[in-house]
Scaffold this active site. Structure first.
Site, PDB file in Angstrom:
ATOM      1  N   ARG A 123       0.817  -1.214   0.000  1.00 41.57           N
ATOM      2  CA  ARG A 123       0.000   0.000   0.000  1.00 41.57           C
ATOM      3  C   ARG A 123       0.852   1.265   0.000  1.00 41.57           C
ATOM      4  O   ARG A 123       0.327   2.367  -0.201  1.00 41.57           O
ATOM      5  CB  ARG A 123      -0.951  -0.023   1.216  1.00 41.57           C
ATOM      6  CG  ARG A 123      -0.266   0.193   2.551  1.00 41.57           C
ATOM      7  CD  ARG A 123      -1.154  -0.268   3.722  1.00 41.57           C
ATOM      8  NE  ARG A 123      -2.303   0.574   3.931  1.00 41.57           N
ATOM      9  CZ  ARG A 123      -2.364   1.569   4.827  1.00 41.57           C
ATOM     10  NH1 ARG A 123      -1.321   1.846   5.590  1.00 41.57           N
ATOM     11  NH2 ARG A 123      -3.457   2.273   4.981  1.00 41.57           N
ATOM     12  N   SER A 133       7.229  15.698   8.044  1.00 42.09           N
ATOM     13  CA  SER A 133       8.431  15.084   7.516  1.00 42.09           C
ATOM     14  C   SER A 133       8.553  13.668   8.062  1.00 42.09           C
ATOM     15  O   SER A 133       7.546  13.041   8.418  1.00 42.09           O
ATOM     16  CB  SER A 133       9.652  15.934   7.884  1.00 42.09           C
ATOM     17  OG  SER A 133      10.819  15.433   7.285  1.00 42.09           O
ATOM     18  N   GLN A 134       9.780  13.173   8.122  1.00 42.33           N
ATOM     19  CA  GLN A 134      10.091  11.894   8.751  1.00 42.33           C
ATOM     20  C   GLN A 134      11.487  11.983   9.356  1.00 42.33           C
ATOM     21  O   GLN A 134      12.202  12.957   9.123  1.00 42.33           O
ATOM     22  CB  GLN A 134       9.995  10.739   7.733  1.00 42.33           C
ATOM     23  CG  GLN A 134       8.583  10.184   7.604  1.00 42.33           C
ATOM     24  CD  GLN A 134       8.540   8.726   7.189  1.00 42.33           C
ATOM     25  OE1 GLN A 134       9.253   8.300   6.297  1.00 42.33           O
ATOM     26  NE2 GLN A 134       7.682   7.948   7.831  1.00 42.33           N
ATOM     27  N   GLY A 185       7.588   8.344  12.356  1.00 39.61           N
ATOM     28  CA  GLY A 185       7.809   7.056  11.704  1.00 39.61           C
ATOM     29  C   GLY A 185       7.297   5.881  12.507  1.00 39.61           C
ATOM     30  O   GLY A 185       7.160   4.782  11.980  1.00 39.61           O
ATOM     31  N   ASP A 204       4.334   4.662  13.820  1.00 35.75           N
ATOM     32  CA  ASP A 204       2.885   4.718  13.891  1.00 35.75           C
ATOM     33  C   ASP A 204       2.318   3.295  13.801  1.00 35.75           C
ATOM     34  O   ASP A 204       2.382   2.699  12.755  1.00 35.75           O
ATOM     35  CB  ASP A 204       2.320   5.611  12.779  1.00 35.75           C
ATOM     36  CG  ASP A 204       2.901   5.287  11.396  1.00 35.75           C
ATOM     37  OD1 ASP A 204       4.067   4.828  11.315  1.00 35.75           O
ATOM     38  OD2 ASP A 204       2.205   5.495  10.396  1.00 35.75           O
ATOM     39  N   GLU A 226       7.120  -6.214   5.608  1.00 35.22           N
ATOM     40  CA  GLU A 226       7.380  -4.973   6.351  1.00 35.22           C
ATOM     41  C   GLU A 226       7.814  -5.216   7.795  1.00 35.22           C
ATOM     42  O   GLU A 226       8.674  -4.517   8.321  1.00 35.22           O
ATOM     43  CB  GLU A 226       6.079  -4.160   6.306  1.00 35.22           C
ATOM     44  CG  GLU A 226       6.088  -2.861   7.041  1.00 35.22           C
ATOM     45  CD  GLU A 226       4.692  -2.259   7.113  1.00 35.22           C
ATOM     46  OE1 GLU A 226       4.613  -1.041   7.298  1.00 35.22           O
ATOM     47  OE2 GLU A 226       3.698  -3.004   6.996  1.00 35.22           O
TER      48      GLU A 226
END
Length: 513
Positions: free
Chosen positions: A117, A171-172, A289, A291, A469
């Protein structure tokens, strides 16, 4: 040729060369399937995370700093007329609030997406992807991966969470300077390095001035600028009953007592509504990042009030990287200036984030003046980046059993129903822990954890013929969906940063033989 260490001897006996080669070949092929360029623009523009009318065009936004007609003509030469008919090319409004219809943000060169995704370019994923590309000799694509992030800073102001319009306001984790130097090791292109210094500095200052800066500590925090529910969450993160993530959060607040923070800041019980501050925090948690995790209280709703270990460790590295770049370019005065900044941040990390009693690094709560003793794998960041003293590293290693799992490293020590907590493990955090252990001479421990993670990944690869992931590192399984209650429960295939971390871990083993 030296004798392999026992841990890697065990790996070689547990995993055959053929098994490892099969994973390597799969990764090599996957870079191509995960690459997006002009010819893939329609594929890139499609976004399963938002509702889309069946016959509507997919929108691609061009930066207002660009020559939009020129880019359109380039795209027309790259795409078939049929594909162009399915796309609507627009110029991005200068104000984010003016965007009514969300779409893809144009990038001029090829880039690698995570997979599944996540069909767009992500900020911190790109660092681990870059490591993999460099290991695989994909130098041209690696150069382009870095250049697209630099393009984002120049044309969109920052490195974005991802190149979608609904992520323009966040951002990250800052890994750009690390990527630049990793690439420079291979290219030695000083002219390019000199040319991008202003963009590196621009992105650095995003993090070290208010509202990202907490003046009282001199440390930084995550802070997203958007308001209201995150659009991609509202539509795509729904359960079998059709409830959104935010619906499930409200149910949690109605059902459970929360002692971690003042719930009234985030949830109005009388109206059964989440507050504006909750949504601001929810977006900010996505900038981090991580989450989702309960690291900053349930759903990380209190994240705005914390100086995180991860962010400040990375900013220390940015300051060191800038010093190194100034050294390469022959500017000793500016090299010293950046080194001094790193020294100051190291002292502040020691003061506010190191917990002498627990022997771990914890996030610091500005309002209470206390560290939150939530054991999280970011405690390895100061080892990874060389911030910890030898004594501090030894204390962290004494606590390794808190995090060590049959399949690598637990993200946290708490089972919460969130994907960034136990029993889940992620390739980047396992890599960070392994590299941190090696940096301080704990090779047996680092090799053992790398061994566990690689054994799990290969076993699951042989079962499913894909890399994913995240993993349940307690059960050594890629089947995680039934255990995740909040956010999205799917386990995405691909997967960019898993690929890169695997190749980096294998390279650590290769160096030992």
């Amino acid at each position: 040729m030296t004798t392999p260490t026992p841990a890697y001897t065990d790996t070689q006996s547990a995993l055959t060369t053929a098994q490892i080669d099969a994973v390597r070949l799969h990764i090599k092929k996957t870079w191509k399937t995960l690459t997006r360029s002009h010819e893939h623009l329609l594929q890139s523009a499609r976004d399963t995370k938002l509702e889309h009318k069946k016959d509507a065009c997919w929108i691609v936004y061009i930066s207002p700093l660009e020559d939009s007609p020129k880019i359109r003509s380039v795209l027309e030469r790259s795409l078939s007329p049929k594909d162009m008919e399915c796309l609507e090319i627009r110029t991005l409004p200068s104000e984010v609030e003016a965007i009514k219809d969300h779409g893809l943000l144009y990038l001029p060169g090829p880039y690698v997406v995570p997979g599944g995704r996540f069909n767009e370019m992500y900020g911190w994923d790109s660092y681990f992807i870059l490591l993999g590309l460099l290991h695989d000799g994909e130098l041209e694509l690696a150069q382009s991966q870095v250049d697209q992030l630099l393009y984002q800073v120049q044309n969109y102001g920052i490195i974005l969470n991802s190149n979608r319009t609904y992520m323009l306001s966040r951002s990250q984790p800052p890994v750009l300077s690390m990527m630049v130097l990793a690439l420079f090791e291979h290219t030695q292109d000083e002219e390019w390095l000199r040319s991008i210094v202003p963009l590196l500095e621009q992105f650095y200052y995003y993090w070290v001035v208010p509202p990202h800066l907490n003046a009282a500590t001199g440390l930084s925090r995550f802070y997203a600028f958007g308001e209201g529910p995150a659009p991609e969450v509202v539509f795509s993160e729904r359960d079998e009953q059709g409830k959104s993530h935010y619906d499930r959060v409200k149910e949690y607040y109605k059902t459970f007592e929360v002692e971690d923070y003042d719930v009234s800041l985030y949830y109005n019980q009388e109206t059964d509504q989440l507050t504006n501050l909750f949504y601001k925090s929810d977006r900010t948690m996505r900038e981090s990042g991580f989450d989702i995790t309960n690291r900053f209280g349930p759903f990380s709703a209190d994240i705005l009030h914390y100086a995180p270990v991860c962010l400040n460790s990375l900013l220390y590295q940015v300051e060191l990287d800038m010093a190194q770049i100034k050294h390469i370019l022959g500017n000793e005065q500016l090299e010293q200036k950046w080194s001094n900044r790193a020294d100051i941040r190291r002292d502040r990390i020691d003061q506010f984030l190191w917990d002498e009693e627990q022997g771990l690094y914890f996030d610091y709560h500005f309002q209470s003046g206390k560290r939150r003793r939530y054991e999280f794998a970011t405690t390895f960041y100061p080892l990874w980046l060389g911030i910890a003293s030898p004594t501090q590293a030894k204390r962290v290693v004494k606590n390794l059993s808190l995090f060590e799992a049959p399949g690598g490293i637990f993200t946290s020590t708490r089972v919460t129903g969130n994907q960034w907590d136990a029993p889940f493990g992620w390739a980047p955090l396992t890599l960070i822990a392994v590299q941190g252990l090696h940096r301080y001479g704990y090779h047996t421990e680092g090799d053992r954890i790398a061994n566990k993670f690689l054994a799990m990944v290969v076993k699951e690869f042989e079962r499913h013929n894909t890399l994913v992931e995240k993993y349940d590192v307690e059960r050594c399984s890629a089947n995680v969906s039934d255990e995740i209650c909040f956010g999205y429960s799917s386990n995405e295939v691909g997967f960019g940063w898993t690929n890169g971390a695997i190749l980096e871990l294998l390279a650590i083993g290769d160096k030992k033989v």
